[in-house]
Scaffold this motif. Structure first.
Motif, PDB file in Angstrom:
ATOM      1  N   CYS A  41      42.187  35.578  49.058  1.00  0.00           N
ATOM      2  CA  CYS A  41      41.168  36.296  48.306  1.00  0.00           C
ATOM      3  C   CYS A  41      40.671  35.385  47.183  1.00  0.00           C
ATOM      4  N   LYS A  44      41.025  37.637  41.541  1.00  0.00           N
ATOM      5  CA  LYS A  44      42.384  37.864  41.056  1.00  0.00           C
ATOM      6  C   LYS A  44      42.338  39.091  40.151  1.00  0.00           C
ATOM      7  N   CYS A  48      45.812  44.106  41.010  1.00  0.00           N
ATOM      8  CA  CYS A  48      46.131  43.834  42.412  1.00  0.00           C
ATOM      9  C   CYS A  48      47.589  44.162  42.719  1.00  0.00           C
ATOM     10  N   PRO A  51      49.435  40.688  44.982  1.00  0.00           N
ATOM     11  CA  PRO A  51      49.020  39.371  44.471  1.00  0.00           C
ATOM     12  C   PRO A  51      49.473  38.218  45.357  1.00  0.00           C
ATOM     13  N   ILE A  54      46.762  36.675  47.644  1.00  0.00           N
ATOM     14  CA  ILE A  54      45.604  35.973  47.086  1.00  0.00           C
ATOM     15  C   ILE A  54      45.495  34.536  47.606  1.00  0.00           C
ATOM     16  N   GLY A  89      44.306  41.010  50.424  1.00  0.00           N
ATOM     17  CA  GLY A  89      43.379  39.905  50.515  1.00  0.00           C
ATOM     18  C   GLY A  89      41.919  40.346  50.688  1.00  0.00           C
ATOM     19  N   GLU A  90      41.104  39.409  51.139  1.00  0.00           N
ATOM     20  CA  GLU A  90      39.704  39.706  51.407  1.00  0.00           C
ATOM     21  C   GLU A  90      39.362  39.335  52.841  1.00  0.00           C
ATOM     22  N   THR A 152      38.301  40.902  37.406  1.00  0.00           N
ATOM     23  CA  THR A 152      38.442  40.098  38.625  1.00  0.00           C
ATOM     24  C   THR A 152      38.619  38.611  38.391  1.00  0.00           C
TER      25      THR A 152
END
Length: 257
Positions: A41, A44, A48, A51, A54, A89-90, A152
């Motif tokens: 991701c 941050k 979150c 984490p 990430i 995550g993304e 973020t």
């Protein structure tokens, strides 16, 4: 003689880097979901709860067919509403491989959903959104630029709004998600701003309020990172009701998770 099946060839189109997998999820889309949390991701977020997802270098590689077969085994539990949700995550960082993954899921008649922060809108992500994602759940972080950066670590909140506009223009289903942090994101003026921005969207089926919690603090500590919201408290019942009442003026359905 042993008849060994050759291992699938790994390419950028058929490998997903996975943080974790959850079966029988009930809070990540409609019905019962098979949830694939992807690794990596670019944000941050202060709150979150994963984490460790990430870093883009972590996680475990899965061939998409492995994941498809796992999902197929779950089909009898999905019913009419359930299916596969990809979260993180993304997910959009791996949009190229997700196209292949979702294409296979659609071939198997499995509903597809993406939980995203809306930071990536490129050729691969737009193809994924427009052709293969039955639903997206878009995380709205904050309604001011200053607040977005603070939460973020990255600038330009408008990227997520452009992402939402693209989805709206496609005419396909969307849910919004919003983490309610006392004193930070639960302010009435921010909730009204959120509602006013999206009130005319036709594709938004509901908005989900995510009450703030501290379940991920131990993961931050394990990574040696400072958890800046350690002094923030959880929402009161009255705050959740107030936020829900405000947003009900703008959205067809408000759900508190």
């Amino acid at each position: 003689m042993l008849n060994l099946k050759p291992s699938p060839i790994k390419t950028a189109e058929n490998i997903l880097r996975v943080h974790s997998i959850e079966s029988f999820g009930t809070h990540d889309g409609p019905g019962i979901r098979f949830i694939v949390f992807l690794q990596g991701c670019k944000l941050k977020c202060m709150y979150c709860h994963n984490p460790d997802s990430i870093a883009t270098s972590g996680g475990k590689e899965y061939h998409i067919e492995e994941l498809v077969q796992m999902a197929i085994k779950m089909k009898s539990y999905f019913g009419k509403k359930g299916g596969v949700t990809v979260s993180g995550g993304e997910p959009m960082l791996q949009a190229k491989a997700l196209i292949s993954f979702f294409k296979r899921l659609k071939e198997e008649g499995i509903n597809t959903n993406i939980d995203t922060n809306g930071r990536i809108l490129n050729h691969f992500s737009t193809e994924l959104l427009d052709d293969y994602a039955d639903l997206i759940m878009l995380d709205i972080k904050h309604m001011t630029e200053e607040g977005y950066i603070a939460l973020t670590g990255k600038p330009n909140k408008e990227i997520a709004f452009n992402f939402a506009k693209h989805r709206e223009d496609s005419g396909k289903k969307m849910w919004l998600r919003y983490v309610l942090i006392p004193g930070i994101t639960n302010k009435p003026e921010l909730l009204h701003a959120l509602g006013k921005h999206f009130k005319d969207y036709k594709t938004i089926e509901q908005i989900e309020l995510q009450p703030y919690h501290k379940l991920g603090i131990h993961k931050w500590e394990a990574l040696g990172w400072d958890y800046e919201l350690k002094d923030a408290r959880e929402n009161t019942e009255e705050e959740l009701i107030e936020a829900s009442n405000i947003l009900s003026n703008y959205f067809k359905k408000v759900k508190v998770n």
